[in-house]
Design an enzyme around this catalytic site. Structure first.
Site, PDB file in Angstrom:
ATOM      1  N   SER A  50     -18.926 138.589   6.972  1.00  0.00           N
ATOM      2  CA  SER A  50     -20.360 138.573   7.265  1.00  0.00           C
ATOM      3  C   SER A  50     -20.798 139.628   8.261  1.00  0.00           C
ATOM      4  O   SER A  50     -21.925 140.101   8.191  1.00  0.00           O
ATOM      5  CB  SER A  50     -20.776 137.181   7.747  1.00  0.00           C
ATOM      6  OG  SER A  50     -19.969 136.752   8.813  1.00  0.00           O
ATOM      7  N   HIS A  98     -21.868 135.799   1.183  1.00  0.00           N
ATOM      8  CA  HIS A  98     -22.500 137.119   1.027  1.00  0.00           C
ATOM      9  C   HIS A  98     -22.152 137.803  -0.298  1.00  0.00           C
ATOM     10  O   HIS A  98     -22.540 138.944  -0.525  1.00  0.00           O
ATOM     11  CB  HIS A  98     -22.127 138.028   2.201  1.00  0.00           C
ATOM     12  CG  HIS A  98     -22.544 137.447   3.516  1.00  0.00           C
ATOM     13  ND1 HIS A  98     -23.795 137.620   4.037  1.00  0.00           N
ATOM     14  CD2 HIS A  98     -21.879 136.649   4.378  1.00  0.00           C
ATOM     15  CE1 HIS A  98     -23.881 136.967   5.187  1.00  0.00           C
ATOM     16  NE2 HIS A  98     -22.736 136.363   5.413  1.00  0.00           N
ATOM     17  N   LYS A 113     -28.943 132.996   1.307  1.00  0.00           N
ATOM     18  CA  LYS A 113     -28.796 134.447   1.464  1.00  0.00           C
ATOM     19  C   LYS A 113     -29.269 135.133   0.177  1.00  0.00           C
ATOM     20  O   LYS A 113     -30.455 135.204  -0.067  1.00  0.00           O
ATOM     21  CB  LYS A 113     -27.379 134.762   1.888  1.00  0.00           C
ATOM     22  CG  LYS A 113     -27.198 134.277   3.337  1.00  0.00           C
ATOM     23  CD  LYS A 113     -25.822 134.170   3.859  1.00  0.00           C
ATOM     24  CE  LYS A 113     -25.903 133.653   5.294  1.00  0.00           C
ATOM     25  NZ  LYS A 113     -24.658 133.108   5.801  1.00  0.00           N
TER      26      LYS A 113
HETATM   27  C1  LIG Z   1     -24.257 132.142   6.715  1.00  0.00           C
HETATM   28  C2  LIG Z   1     -22.848 131.773   6.468  1.00  0.00           C
HETATM   29  C3  LIG Z   1     -22.450 130.438   6.418  1.00  0.00           C
HETATM   30  C4  LIG Z   1     -23.383 129.315   6.751  1.00  0.00           C
HETATM   31  O1  LIG Z   1     -24.288 129.083   5.745  1.00  0.00           O
HETATM   32  P1  LIG Z   1     -25.665 128.359   6.081  1.00  0.00           P
HETATM   33  O2  LIG Z   1     -26.165 127.871   4.789  1.00  0.00           O
HETATM   34  O3  LIG Z   1     -26.531 129.406   6.706  1.00  0.00           O
HETATM   35  O4  LIG Z   1     -25.335 127.260   7.055  1.00  0.00           O
HETATM   36  C5  LIG Z   1     -21.148 130.161   6.087  1.00  0.00           C
HETATM   37  N1  LIG Z   1     -20.266 131.145   5.844  1.00  0.00           N
HETATM   38  C6  LIG Z   1     -20.606 132.444   5.912  1.00  0.00           C
HETATM   39  C7  LIG Z   1     -19.582 133.480   5.626  1.00  0.00           C
HETATM   40  C8  LIG Z   1     -21.898 132.798   6.232  1.00  0.00           C
HETATM   41  O5  LIG Z   1     -22.239 134.079   6.343  1.00  0.00           O
END
Ligand SMILES: *Cc1c(COP(=O)(O)O)cnc(C)c1O
Length: 388
Positions: free
Chosen positions: A177, A205, A236
């Site tokens: 991330s 991602h 995302k």
């Molecule tokens: C953003 C993210 C999460 C958390 O997801 P949310 O739905 O925002 O709680 C988990 N793992 C990774 C790699 C992320 O980038």
């Protein structure tokens, strides 16, 4: 005084690590409205530009009309409504798996999966740069906790060979991330198969972004049948909110019975599930979004390296500029803000000490001219690299 909170807060400030939310005065998109000014937004995770897409918004509004706002209960009581079921089936089909299960957030999905699969007699093996929710999930599970060098299957293998745990679970981000690089999934799967371990991939991602149909890292790397647990988020690339886990019938049944972050929480609003069904369809069918993204990524990388900025080894829409010190990263972020660009500085403990960075993210909502404008601004604010 036992709770000297003021001293801790002051220390945080001194370290240039104080964090505060910005109050955004508009939807997530190409432009961010903030304190009466518009900025080009280069720091959201809305990679496909679906968060404020008119069709996704219409699906949400229509579903709110039919289903109301709150689901009213957890999935296992009476909160599991038809749009939740439809979305789970669509996600299972999309990811080529027997079943999928919705969670309210990705953070909760990771805690839930790892606690349901692991206990004291087990062991979990995590890449050093895994997302905080994976690290927390591993710790909370009570399993023996091991970290291995970033993207190093040999280091993982050494740990697996020494382990006599009942269950061994290796866990990685599909796309990291804060760095944007991808896990070497085939090599990791080889090591897991040779050592009787399961592999779990958090593709927060990658879902929507990688592979021709947006099916994520497991498809772009051709390893879908070698990864037992797939976690994906919906907030995302899919532009809505929530998360899912996809896998075998037995895996999902195990989560329904034992994942506490699934059982003891209210189901996401059905309207979010309905909006996600629409954004999922759009992400599958509207190839131009990924094609445009790829073009913008290439354009940004070429321009930024020509200016002498230090980029990371990433082909994804996450294109961090490595700066080094917290203060320098904050200064560059502020200088770009002045010029009309919103890019937050990412500092420890989110990234390792001395690796503060500007996490630039690109989106299909951007235009080519936006990237050129960012490059021009980066040129004007001057070149700072990690060893500056
Ligand atoms: C953003 C993210 C999460 C958390 O997801 P949310 O739905 O925002 O709680 C988990 N793992 C990774 C790699 C992320 O980038």
């Amino acid at each position: 005084m036992t709770f000297d909170l003021a001293a801790d807060l002051e220390k945080r400030r001194q370290q240039h690590r104080f964090r505060e939310p910005l109050v955004m005065d508009g939807p997530c998109g190409r432009v961010a409205r903030l304190a009466g000014r518009d900025y080009l937004n280069f720091c959201s995770n809305d990679y496909l530009g679906l968060a404020n897409d008119p069709e996704v918004v219409a699906a949400f509004q229509q579903a709110a009309g039919s289903w109301g706002v709150g689901s009213g209960a957890s999935h296992l009581v009476c909160g599991h409504q038809r749009p939740h079921q439809d979305l789970e089936e669509a996600l299972a089909a999309h990811t080529g798996r027997e079943r999928a299960l919705l969670f309210s957030t990705g953070y909760m999905a990771n805690l839930g999966v790892m606690s349901a699969l692991l206990g004291k007699s087990d062991a979990v093996f995590e890449d050093r740069l895994n997302h905080a929710s994976l690290l927390d999930g591993g710790l909370l599970s009570g399993a023996r906790f091991r970290r291995f060098a970033h993207n190093d299957p040999t280091a993982l293998e050494r740990l697996l060979q020494r382990s006599d745990a009942r269950r061994k679970l290796a866990v990685v981000d599909g796309v990291f991330s804060m760095d944007g690089d991808e896990a070497p999934l085939a090599a990791l799967a080889n090591v897991c198969e040779a050592n009787d371990a399961w592999l779990m991939v958090d593709d927060a991602h990658g879902i929507g972004v990688l592979d021709e149909q947006g099916r994520g890292s497991l498809f772009s790397q051709g390893v879908n049948d070698r990864v037992q647990v797939l976690m994906g988020t919906l907030g995302k690339g899919q532009g809505t909110g929530g998360a899912f886990v996809a896998g075998s019938h037995e895996l999902i049944e195990t989560l329904i019975q034992f994942a506490r972050t699934f059982i003891y929480t209210t189901a996401m609003p059905a309207a979010v599930a309905a909006a996600t069904l629409t954004s999922l369809k759009k992400s599958q069918q509207e190839h131009w979004r990924r094609e445009k993204l790829a073009e913008l990524v290439t354009r940004f990388r070429a321009g930024a390296s020509e200016l002498g900025y230090t980029l990371m080894d990433s082909q994804t829409p996450i294109q961090p500029i490595l700066i080094g010190s917290d203060a320098d990263a904050m200064a560059l972020s502020a200088a770009l803000r002045e010029k009309g660009f919103l890019i937050t500085a990412i500092r420890p403990p989110t990234v390792p000490e001395g690796e503060a960075r500007l996490r630039v993210t690109l989106s299909a909502a951007h235009e080519r001219a936006d990237v050129d404008a960012l490059l021009a601004a980066l040129d004007e604010v001057g070149c700072r690299t990690s060893d500056a």
